[in-house]
Design a protein around this motif. Structure first.
Motif, PDB file in Angstrom:
ATOM      1  N   LEU A  89       0.851  -1.183   0.000  1.00 46.04           N
ATOM      2  CA  LEU A  89       0.000   0.000   0.000  1.00 46.04           C
ATOM      3  C   LEU A  89       0.887   1.232   0.000  1.00 46.04           C
ATOM      4  O   LEU A  89       1.696   1.421   0.912  1.00 46.04           O
ATOM      5  N   TRP A  90       0.734   2.041  -1.032  1.00 44.07           N
ATOM      6  CA  TRP A  90       1.453   3.308  -1.100  1.00 44.07           C
ATOM      7  C   TRP A  90       0.575   4.330  -0.400  1.00 44.07           C
ATOM      8  O   TRP A  90      -0.552   4.559  -0.784  1.00 44.07           O
ATOM      9  N   VAL A  91       1.119   4.944   0.636  1.00 45.43           N
ATOM     10  CA  VAL A  91       0.346   5.870   1.465  1.00 45.43           C
ATOM     11  C   VAL A  91       0.217   7.230   0.794  1.00 45.43           C
ATOM     12  O   VAL A  91       0.850   7.491  -0.234  1.00 45.43           O
ATOM     13  N   PRO A  92      -0.605   8.123   1.373  1.00 48.24           N
ATOM     14  CA  PRO A  92      -0.800   9.446   0.779  1.00 48.24           C
ATOM     15  C   PRO A  92       0.530  10.113   0.451  1.00 48.24           C
ATOM     16  O   PRO A  92       1.494   9.919   1.176  1.00 48.24           O
ATOM     17  N   PRO A  93       0.592  10.847  -0.635  1.00 48.74           N
ATOM     18  CA  PRO A  93      -0.535  11.259  -1.470  1.00 48.74           C
ATOM     19  C   PRO A  93      -0.905  10.248  -2.545  1.00 48.74           C
ATOM     20  O   PRO A  93      -1.871  10.474  -3.263  1.00 48.74           O
ATOM     21  N   SER A  94      -0.181   9.149  -2.682  1.00 49.52           N
ATOM     22  CA  SER A  94      -0.483   8.190  -3.756  1.00 49.52           C
ATOM     23  C   SER A  94      -1.792   7.442  -3.537  1.00 49.52           C
ATOM     24  O   SER A  94      -2.608   7.331  -4.439  1.00 49.52           O
ATOM     25  N   ASN A  95      -1.969   6.883  -2.338  1.00 49.30           N
ATOM     26  CA  ASN A  95      -3.177   6.095  -2.036  1.00 49.30           C
ATOM     27  C   ASN A  95      -3.422   5.018  -3.074  1.00 49.30           C
ATOM     28  O   ASN A  95      -4.481   4.937  -3.686  1.00 49.30           O
ATOM     29  N   VAL A  96      -2.425   4.161  -3.265  1.00 49.29           N
ATOM     30  CA  VAL A  96      -2.507   3.112  -4.275  1.00 49.29           C
ATOM     31  C   VAL A  96      -2.111   1.779  -3.646  1.00 49.29           C
ATOM     32  O   VAL A  96      -1.149   1.702  -2.885  1.00 49.29           O
ATOM     33  N   LEU A  97      -2.863   0.738  -3.970  1.00 45.83           N
ATOM     34  CA  LEU A  97      -2.488  -0.622  -3.627  1.00 45.83           C
ATOM     35  C   LEU A  97      -1.863  -1.207  -4.883  1.00 45.83           C
ATOM     36  O   LEU A  97      -2.518  -1.271  -5.930  1.00 45.83           O
ATOM     37  N   ALA A  98      -0.600  -1.591  -4.801  1.00 44.30           N
ATOM     38  CA  ALA A  98       0.128  -2.069  -5.978  1.00 44.30           C
ATOM     39  C   ALA A  98       0.524  -3.532  -5.792  1.00 44.30           C
ATOM     40  O   ALA A  98       0.898  -3.953  -4.701  1.00 44.30           O
ATOM     41  N   TYR A  99       0.443  -4.294  -6.884  1.00 43.72           N
ATOM     42  CA  TYR A  99       0.882  -5.686  -6.905  1.00 43.72           C
ATOM     43  C   TYR A  99       2.121  -5.789  -7.784  1.00 43.72           C
ATOM     44  O   TYR A  99       2.174  -5.195  -8.857  1.00 43.72           O
ATOM     45  N   SER A 100       3.090  -6.571  -7.316  1.00 45.86           N
ATOM     46  CA  SER A 100       4.318  -6.725  -8.088  1.00 45.86           C
ATOM     47  C   SER A 100       4.876  -8.127  -7.906  1.00 45.86           C
ATOM     48  O   SER A 100       4.560  -8.833  -6.952  1.00 45.86           O
ATOM     49  N   VAL A 101       5.719  -8.486  -8.864  1.00 42.05           N
ATOM     50  CA  VAL A 101       6.511  -9.711  -8.789  1.00 42.05           C
ATOM     51  C   VAL A 101       7.951  -9.265  -8.958  1.00 42.05           C
ATOM     52  O   VAL A 101       8.302  -8.658  -9.971  1.00 42.05           O
ATOM     53  N   GLY A 102       8.770  -9.529  -7.946  1.00 43.90           N
ATOM     54  CA  GLY A 102      10.136  -9.019  -7.972  1.00 43.90           C
ATOM     55  C   GLY A 102      10.101  -7.500  -7.991  1.00 43.90           C
ATOM     56  O   GLY A 102       9.387  -6.882  -7.210  1.00 43.90           O
ATOM     57  N   SER A 103      10.820  -6.901  -8.914  1.00 42.65           N
ATOM     58  CA  SER A 103      10.853  -5.437  -9.003  1.00 42.65           C
ATOM     59  C   SER A 103       9.868  -4.893 -10.035  1.00 42.65           C
ATOM     60  O   SER A 103       9.854  -3.701 -10.310  1.00 42.65           O
ATOM     61  N   LYS A 104       9.028  -5.755 -10.602  1.00 42.39           N
ATOM     62  CA  LYS A 104       8.090  -5.347 -11.651  1.00 42.39           C
ATOM     63  C   LYS A 104       6.673  -5.208 -11.095  1.00 42.39           C
ATOM     64  O   LYS A 104       6.039  -6.192 -10.720  1.00 42.39           O
ATOM     65  N   THR A 105       6.179  -3.984 -11.056  1.00 48.40           N
ATOM     66  CA  THR A 105       4.816  -3.730 -10.624  1.00 48.40           C
ATOM     67  C   THR A 105       3.901  -3.883 -11.827  1.00 48.40           C
ATOM     68  O   THR A 105       4.178  -3.358 -12.900  1.00 48.40           O
ATOM     69  N   PHE A 106       2.810  -4.633 -11.640  1.00 51.93           N
ATOM     70  CA  PHE A 106       1.950  -4.923 -12.790  1.00 51.93           C
ATOM     71  C   PHE A 106       0.501  -4.503 -12.607  1.00 51.93           C
ATOM     72  O   PHE A 106      -0.253  -4.476 -13.582  1.00 51.93           O
ATOM     73  N   ALA A 107       0.067  -4.173 -11.409  1.00 49.58           N
ATOM     74  CA  ALA A 107      -1.334  -3.793 -11.206  1.00 49.58           C
ATOM     75  C   ALA A 107      -1.434  -2.738 -10.114  1.00 49.58           C
ATOM     76  O   ALA A 107      -0.680  -2.772  -9.138  1.00 49.58           O
ATOM     77  N   TYR A 108      -2.373  -1.832 -10.309  1.00 45.15           N
ATOM     78  CA  TYR A 108      -2.567  -0.724  -9.378  1.00 45.15           C
ATOM     79  C   TYR A 108      -4.059  -0.557  -9.088  1.00 45.15           C
ATOM     80  O   TYR A 108      -4.865  -0.565 -10.006  1.00 45.15           O
ATOM     81  N   PHE A 109      -4.390  -0.382  -7.820  1.00 44.70           N
ATOM     82  CA  PHE A 109      -5.754  -0.063  -7.400  1.00 44.70           C
ATOM     83  C   PHE A 109      -5.715   1.259  -6.664  1.00 44.70           C
ATOM     84  O   PHE A 109      -4.963   1.407  -5.697  1.00 44.70           O
ATOM     85  N   LYS A 110      -6.505   2.217  -7.078  1.00 45.32           N
ATOM     86  CA  LYS A 110      -6.642   3.478  -6.349  1.00 45.32           C
ATOM     87  C   LYS A 110      -7.472   3.199  -5.109  1.00 45.32           C
ATOM     88  O   LYS A 110      -8.510   2.541  -5.182  1.00 45.32           O
ATOM     89  N   THR A 111      -7.042   3.664  -3.929  1.00 44.39           N
ATOM     90  CA  THR A 111      -7.723   3.315  -2.682  1.00 44.39           C
ATOM     91  C   THR A 111      -8.466   4.480  -2.042  1.00 44.39           C
ATOM     92  O   THR A 111      -8.989   4.340  -0.951  1.00 44.39           O
ATOM     93  N   SER A 112      -8.492   5.635  -2.693  1.00 43.23           N
ATOM     94  CA  SER A 112      -9.201   6.777  -2.110  1.00 43.23           C
ATOM     95  C   SER A 112     -10.236   7.318  -3.093  1.00 43.23           C
ATOM     96  O   SER A 112     -10.139   7.102  -4.292  1.00 43.23           O
ATOM     97  N   GLU A 113     -11.207   8.004  -2.548  1.00 39.64           N
ATOM     98  CA  GLU A 113     -12.244   8.627  -3.372  1.00 39.64           C
ATOM     99  C   GLU A 113     -11.637   9.800  -4.135  1.00 39.64           C
ATOM    100  O   GLU A 113     -10.649  10.357  -3.691  1.00 39.64           O
ATOM    101  N   PRO A 114     -12.120  10.201  -5.256  1.00 41.33           N
ATOM    102  CA  PRO A 114     -13.339   9.730  -5.907  1.00 41.33           C
ATOM    103  C   PRO A 114     -13.101   8.541  -6.828  1.00 41.33           C
ATOM    104  O   PRO A 114     -14.028   8.066  -7.466  1.00 41.33           O
TER     105      PRO A 114
END
Length: 67
Positions: free
Chosen positions: A20-45
């Protein structure tokens, strides 16, 4: 596919971790090794907006719509 199913799918890849990347990013990121492949925004809107990383060619193929 709902958010919970999509998160389980991302976590199912061998070696996948989430962080979980905390503010100001507010993103939940999934990765394998050093490669991030998916991002979910966790704050409104934009809560739970989902993005994936693709190559430039894949982006055009996925988004190119005639007219």
């Amino acid at each position: 596919m709902n958010v919970a199913q999509l998160k389980r799918f991302c976590a199912s890849f061998p070696g996948a971790i989430s962080r979980l990347w905390v503010p100001p990013s507010n993103v939940l990121a999934y990765s394998v090794g050093s490669k991030t492949f998916a991002y979910f925004k966790t704050s409104e809107p934009e809560r739970w907006r989902f993005s994936v990383r693709v190559t430039s060619e894949q982006f055009v193929w996925l988004t190119d719509v005639p007219a």
